[in-house]
Scaffold this active site. Structure first.
Site, PDB file in Angstrom:
ATOM      1  N   ARG A 142       7.545   2.169  -7.922  1.00  0.00           N
ATOM      2  CA  ARG A 142       6.870   2.087  -6.620  1.00  0.00           C
ATOM      3  C   ARG A 142       7.640   2.843  -5.538  1.00  0.00           C
ATOM      4  O   ARG A 142       7.178   2.960  -4.399  1.00  0.00           O
ATOM      5  CB  ARG A 142       6.745   0.620  -6.179  1.00  0.00           C
ATOM      6  CG  ARG A 142       5.962  -0.252  -7.128  1.00  0.00           C
ATOM      7  CD  ARG A 142       6.046  -1.705  -6.706  1.00  0.00           C
ATOM      8  NE  ARG A 142       5.253  -1.965  -5.527  1.00  0.00           N
ATOM      9  CZ  ARG A 142       4.096  -2.623  -5.523  1.00  0.00           C
ATOM     10  NH1 ARG A 142       3.615  -3.118  -6.625  1.00  0.00           N
ATOM     11  NH2 ARG A 142       3.427  -2.806  -4.417  1.00  0.00           N
ATOM     12  N   TYR A 145       6.415   5.729  -3.154  1.00  0.00           N
ATOM     13  CA  TYR A 145       5.608   5.307  -1.998  1.00  0.00           C
ATOM     14  C   TYR A 145       6.485   4.591  -0.971  1.00  0.00           C
ATOM     15  O   TYR A 145       6.533   4.984   0.196  1.00  0.00           O
ATOM     16  CB  TYR A 145       4.499   4.377  -2.485  1.00  0.00           C
ATOM     17  CG  TYR A 145       3.540   3.926  -1.411  1.00  0.00           C
ATOM     18  CD1 TYR A 145       2.592   4.792  -0.881  1.00  0.00           C
ATOM     19  CD2 TYR A 145       3.573   2.615  -0.924  1.00  0.00           C
ATOM     20  CE1 TYR A 145       1.695   4.374   0.107  1.00  0.00           C
ATOM     21  CE2 TYR A 145       2.681   2.193   0.060  1.00  0.00           C
ATOM     22  CZ  TYR A 145       1.746   3.070   0.567  1.00  0.00           C
ATOM     23  OH  TYR A 145       0.871   2.644   1.539  1.00  0.00           O
ATOM     24  N   ASP A 146       7.227   3.569  -1.441  1.00  0.00           N
ATOM     25  CA  ASP A 146       7.995   2.731  -0.502  1.00  0.00           C
ATOM     26  C   ASP A 146       9.068   3.556   0.219  1.00  0.00           C
ATOM     27  O   ASP A 146       9.208   3.490   1.442  1.00  0.00           O
ATOM     28  CB  ASP A 146       8.696   1.586  -1.251  1.00  0.00           C
ATOM     29  CG  ASP A 146       7.734   0.717  -2.041  1.00  0.00           C
ATOM     30  OD1 ASP A 146       6.523   1.026  -2.062  1.00  0.00           O
ATOM     31  OD2 ASP A 146       8.186  -0.271  -2.655  1.00  0.00           O
ATOM     32  N   ASN A 174      -1.853  -5.343   3.665  1.00  0.00           N
ATOM     33  CA  ASN A 174      -3.104  -5.301   2.882  1.00  0.00           C
ATOM     34  C   ASN A 174      -4.367  -5.345   3.722  1.00  0.00           C
ATOM     35  O   ASN A 174      -4.624  -6.347   4.393  1.00  0.00           O
ATOM     36  CB  ASN A 174      -3.147  -6.560   2.005  1.00  0.00           C
ATOM     37  CG  ASN A 174      -2.936  -6.231   0.565  1.00  0.00           C
ATOM     38  OD1 ASN A 174      -2.968  -5.062   0.192  1.00  0.00           O
ATOM     39  ND2 ASN A 174      -2.740  -7.254  -0.247  1.00  0.00           N
ATOM     40  N   SER A 189     -10.812  -4.993  -4.229  1.00  0.00           N
ATOM     41  CA  SER A 189     -11.886  -4.211  -4.850  1.00  0.00           C
ATOM     42  C   SER A 189     -12.006  -4.545  -6.332  1.00  0.00           C
ATOM     43  O   SER A 189     -13.109  -4.662  -6.869  1.00  0.00           O
ATOM     44  CB  SER A 189     -11.656  -2.711  -4.627  1.00  0.00           C
ATOM     45  OG  SER A 189     -10.319  -2.372  -4.867  1.00  0.00           O
ATOM     46  N   GLY A 207      -1.115 -16.255 -10.779  1.00  0.00           N
ATOM     47  CA  GLY A 207      -2.101 -16.378  -9.694  1.00  0.00           C
ATOM     48  C   GLY A 207      -1.566 -17.113  -8.480  1.00  0.00           C
ATOM     49  O   GLY A 207      -2.271 -17.297  -7.495  1.00  0.00           O
ATOM     50  N   ASP A 273       6.416  -6.095  -8.527  1.00  0.00           N
ATOM     51  CA  ASP A 273       5.312  -6.655  -7.743  1.00  0.00           C
ATOM     52  C   ASP A 273       5.868  -7.758  -6.841  1.00  0.00           C
ATOM     53  O   ASP A 273       6.431  -8.724  -7.331  1.00  0.00           O
ATOM     54  CB  ASP A 273       4.253  -7.224  -8.699  1.00  0.00           C
ATOM     55  CG  ASP A 273       2.940  -7.477  -7.998  1.00  0.00           C
ATOM     56  OD1 ASP A 273       2.439  -6.534  -7.358  1.00  0.00           O
ATOM     57  OD2 ASP A 273       2.425  -8.606  -8.063  1.00  0.00           O
ATOM     58  N   ARG A 277       3.857 -11.777   0.503  1.00  0.00           N
ATOM     59  CA  ARG A 277       3.834 -10.759   1.552  1.00  0.00           C
ATOM     60  C   ARG A 277       2.984 -11.313   2.683  1.00  0.00           C
ATOM     61  O   ARG A 277       1.830 -11.649   2.469  1.00  0.00           O
ATOM     62  CB  ARG A 277       3.195  -9.505   0.950  1.00  0.00           C
ATOM     63  CG  ARG A 277       3.355  -8.221   1.701  1.00  0.00           C
ATOM     64  CD  ARG A 277       4.761  -7.792   1.955  1.00  0.00           C
ATOM     65  NE  ARG A 277       5.472  -7.124   0.887  1.00  0.00           N
ATOM     66  CZ  ARG A 277       5.013  -6.107   0.178  1.00  0.00           C
ATOM     67  NH1 ARG A 277       3.821  -5.639   0.357  1.00  0.00           N
ATOM     68  NH2 ARG A 277       5.774  -5.557  -0.733  1.00  0.00           N
TER      69      ARG A 277
HETATM   70  N1  LIG Z   1      -5.298   0.024   3.014  1.00  0.00           N
HETATM   71  C1  LIG Z   1      -4.167  -0.639   3.100  1.00  0.00           C
HETATM   72  O1  LIG Z   1      -4.153  -1.846   2.832  1.00  0.00           O
HETATM   73  C2  LIG Z   1      -2.895   0.037   3.564  1.00  0.00           C
HETATM   74  C3  LIG Z   1      -1.736  -0.748   3.651  1.00  0.00           C
HETATM   75  C4  LIG Z   1      -0.559  -0.137   4.072  1.00  0.00           C
HETATM   76  C5  LIG Z   1      -0.552   1.190   4.438  1.00  0.00           C
HETATM   77  N2  LIG Z   1      -1.683   1.921   4.353  1.00  0.00           N
HETATM   78  C6  LIG Z   1      -1.602   3.342   4.720  1.00  0.00           C
HETATM   79  O2  LIG Z   1      -2.738   3.748   5.445  1.00  0.00           O
HETATM   80  C7  LIG Z   1      -3.083   5.089   5.103  1.00  0.00           C
HETATM   81  C8  LIG Z   1      -4.532   5.155   4.649  1.00  0.00           C
HETATM   82  O3  LIG Z   1      -4.689   4.321   3.518  1.00  0.00           O
HETATM   83  P1  LIG Z   1      -6.118   4.044   2.862  1.00  0.00           P
HETATM   84  O4  LIG Z   1      -6.122   2.637   2.416  1.00  0.00           O
HETATM   85  O5  LIG Z   1      -7.187   4.537   3.744  1.00  0.00           O
HETATM   86  O6  LIG Z   1      -5.985   4.922   1.542  1.00  0.00           O
HETATM   87  P2  LIG Z   1      -6.887   6.125   1.015  1.00  0.00           P
HETATM   88  O7  LIG Z   1      -6.308   6.544  -0.282  1.00  0.00           O
HETATM   89  O8  LIG Z   1      -8.322   5.727   1.035  1.00  0.00           O
HETATM   90  O9  LIG Z   1      -6.682   7.213   2.127  1.00  0.00           O
HETATM   91  C9  LIG Z   1      -5.642   8.158   2.113  1.00  0.00           C
HETATM   92  C10 LIG Z   1      -6.256   9.516   2.387  1.00  0.00           C
HETATM   93  O10 LIG Z   1      -5.213  10.492   2.394  1.00  0.00           O
HETATM   94  C11 LIG Z   1      -5.652  11.613   1.644  1.00  0.00           C
HETATM   95  N3  LIG Z   1      -4.477  12.314   1.142  1.00  0.00           N
HETATM   96  C12 LIG Z   1      -3.614  11.916   0.182  1.00  0.00           C
HETATM   97  N4  LIG Z   1      -2.657  12.822   0.012  1.00  0.00           N
HETATM   98  C13 LIG Z   1      -2.901  13.828   0.901  1.00  0.00           C
HETATM   99  C14 LIG Z   1      -2.278  15.049   1.208  1.00  0.00           C
HETATM  100  N5  LIG Z   1      -1.175  15.450   0.570  1.00  0.00           N
HETATM  101  N6  LIG Z   1      -2.830  15.825   2.166  1.00  0.00           N
HETATM  102  C15 LIG Z   1      -3.951  15.442   2.823  1.00  0.00           C
HETATM  103  N7  LIG Z   1      -4.596  14.303   2.565  1.00  0.00           N
HETATM  104  C16 LIG Z   1      -4.068  13.493   1.621  1.00  0.00           C
HETATM  105  C17 LIG Z   1      -6.527  11.052   0.570  1.00  0.00           C
HETATM  106  O11 LIG Z   1      -7.412  11.998  -0.008  1.00  0.00           O
HETATM  107  C18 LIG Z   1      -7.248   9.938   1.300  1.00  0.00           C
HETATM  108  O12 LIG Z   1      -8.437  10.385   1.913  1.00  0.00           O
HETATM  109  C19 LIG Z   1      -2.097   5.536   4.026  1.00  0.00           C
HETATM  110  O13 LIG Z   1      -1.071   6.275   4.644  1.00  0.00           O
HETATM  111  C20 LIG Z   1      -1.557   4.232   3.486  1.00  0.00           C
HETATM  112  O14 LIG Z   1      -0.254   4.386   2.988  1.00  0.00           O
HETATM  113  C21 LIG Z   1      -2.860   1.379   3.908  1.00  0.00           C
END
Ligand SMILES: NC(=O)c1ccc[n+]([C@@H]2O[C@H](COP(=O)([O-])OP(=O)(O)OC[C@H]3O[C@@H](n4cnc5c(N)ncnc54)[C@H](O)[C@@H]3O)[C@@H](O)[C@H]2O)c1
Length: 315
Positions: A142, A145-146, A174, A189, A207, A273, A277
């Site tokens: 992980r 990302y982290d 989340n 989802s 769980g 995991d 959180r």
């Molecule tokens: N949804 C959550 O619960 C959550 C939680 C924590 C952080 N985030 C952060 O929020 C942001 C959006 O997350 P999301 O849930 O909408 O995810 P998502 O995967 O639906 O959206 C991310 C978008 O970034 C685009 N992308 C990825 N790599 C790219 C690159 N190199 N250049 C250009 N575009 C790129 C993807 O195509 C996608 O459209 C992310 O940065 C994510 O880390 C989301």
């Protein structure tokens, strides 16, 4: 004069909702995305809007535009997608941040970073306040990302200190809602799709591990408030819903809302995991006057409706 706002990752789940919100307020929105996990379907309804422009662009490459604000969301957010090409994931967070911060340095725009609760890793402090530095494995599956997101935060604060740019760092917990990618393996989802198909609902572990779930509309309100807050508010600010639910509670709620015949099955927990959180949102409340207002059951009902339509369309 209209405000011109760049949303990187704008065709993704959160990005597309953000574009909707910014356009509804009369802003001009430039959405960039490489469509790795995002989709044109998420923004199709915006393509004829004269205030909206889509550019297919990878944030790891420089971009030259004139803008007033940048929301930097580009990054795959779910483990299946960010572990698919982990080197690219780190590049997206780190090079992406450098490119967007460089654009800010040139234009004087204000920039928002979509950071994450994953910067806290598997936390020993619960719930997590912004002052907690986290417990993150730097070499695990992980980590791309982290640690990528942690390094992006470092870059934001160094650009802020060194070049006096205006930054806004949100640590997102989340979040769920319509337009989540059904293939991304995230728990909400997953459970909804499994329930709608009357397939077994898979819980990893026993769980009892908990998560907090924020509905997308609540989160986007937090984004906009943070972006438009006073310049001295840089964050990091936790944005999420402190309501805590076990995976088992979530599965049962999804079964109730969908009226599904699904049974629950248990599988081994994946590596690293986190067990618990939960955001401490005291700072968001005091600095932004923000807190989520949408109940899990109401948000899930909206999300179930979206996935139900998607499955009926055969997507
Ligand atoms: N949804 C959550 O619960 C959550 C939680 C924590 C952080 N985030 C952060 O929020 C942001 C959006 O997350 P999301 O849930 O909408 O995810 P998502 O995967 O639906 O959206 C991310 C978008 O970034 C685009 N992308 C990825 N790599 C790219 C690159 N190199 N250049 C250009 N575009 C790129 C993807 O195509 C996608 O459209 C992310 O940065 C994510 O880390 C989301």
């Amino acid at each position: 004069m209209r405000t011109t706002i760049l949303v990187t990752g704008g065709a993704g789940f959160l990005g597309s909702h953000l574009c909707d919100r910014l356009l509804s307020e009369g802003n001009e929105v430039i959405c960039t995305d490489n469509l790795f996990t995002g989709s044109k379907d998420n923004i199709r309804h915006l393509l004829n809007n004269e205030l909206f422009e889509f550019i297919r662009h990878d944030v790891t490459f420089p971009l030259y535009l004139e803008v007033d604000q940048i929301y930097n969301l580009a990054c795959p957010a779910s483990p299946v997608h960010y572990q698919y090409d982990p080197v690219q994931t780190t590049k997206t967070s780190v090079h992406g941040a450098i490119n967007m911060l460089g654009l800010v340095k040139r234009t004087g725009a204000r920039i928002f970073q979509a950071s994450t609760s994953e910067v806290y890793g598997d936390p020993e402090v619960h719930p997590q306040p912004e002052s907690y530095w986290g417990r993150v494995n730097p070499i695990g599956i992980r980590s791309c990302y982290d640690e990528g997101k942690r390094c992006a935060e470092t870059l934001f604060f160094d650009y802020h200190r060194q070049h006096e740019i205006e930054i806004k760092v949100a640590r997102i917990f989340n979040t769920y809602g319509p337009r989540m990618n059904p293939e991304d393996g995230r728990v909400v989802s997953n459970f909804i799709v499994q329930a709608l198909k009357n397939e077994p609902i898979t819980i990893y572990g026993d769980g009892s591990q908990t998560r907090s779930f924020c509905y997308v509309d609540d989160l986007i309100e937090g984004f906009v408030r943070l972006m438009n807050s006073d310049p001295e508010i840089t964050g990091p600010v936790n944005l999420g819903n402190p309501g805590e639910f076990t995976m088992l509670e979530l599965a049962n709620l999804v079964i109730e809302i969908t009226g599904s015949k699904s049974q629950i099955t248990y599988m081994d927990l994946p590596q690293d995991d986190p067990r618990q959180r939960q955001p401490d949102i005291s700072y968001a409340k005091s600095a932004l006057g923000w807190e989520p207002s949408i109940q899990l059951k109401d948000g899930l009902t909206q999300t179930v409706e979206y996935f139900d339509n998607l499955l009926k369309e055969g997507v």
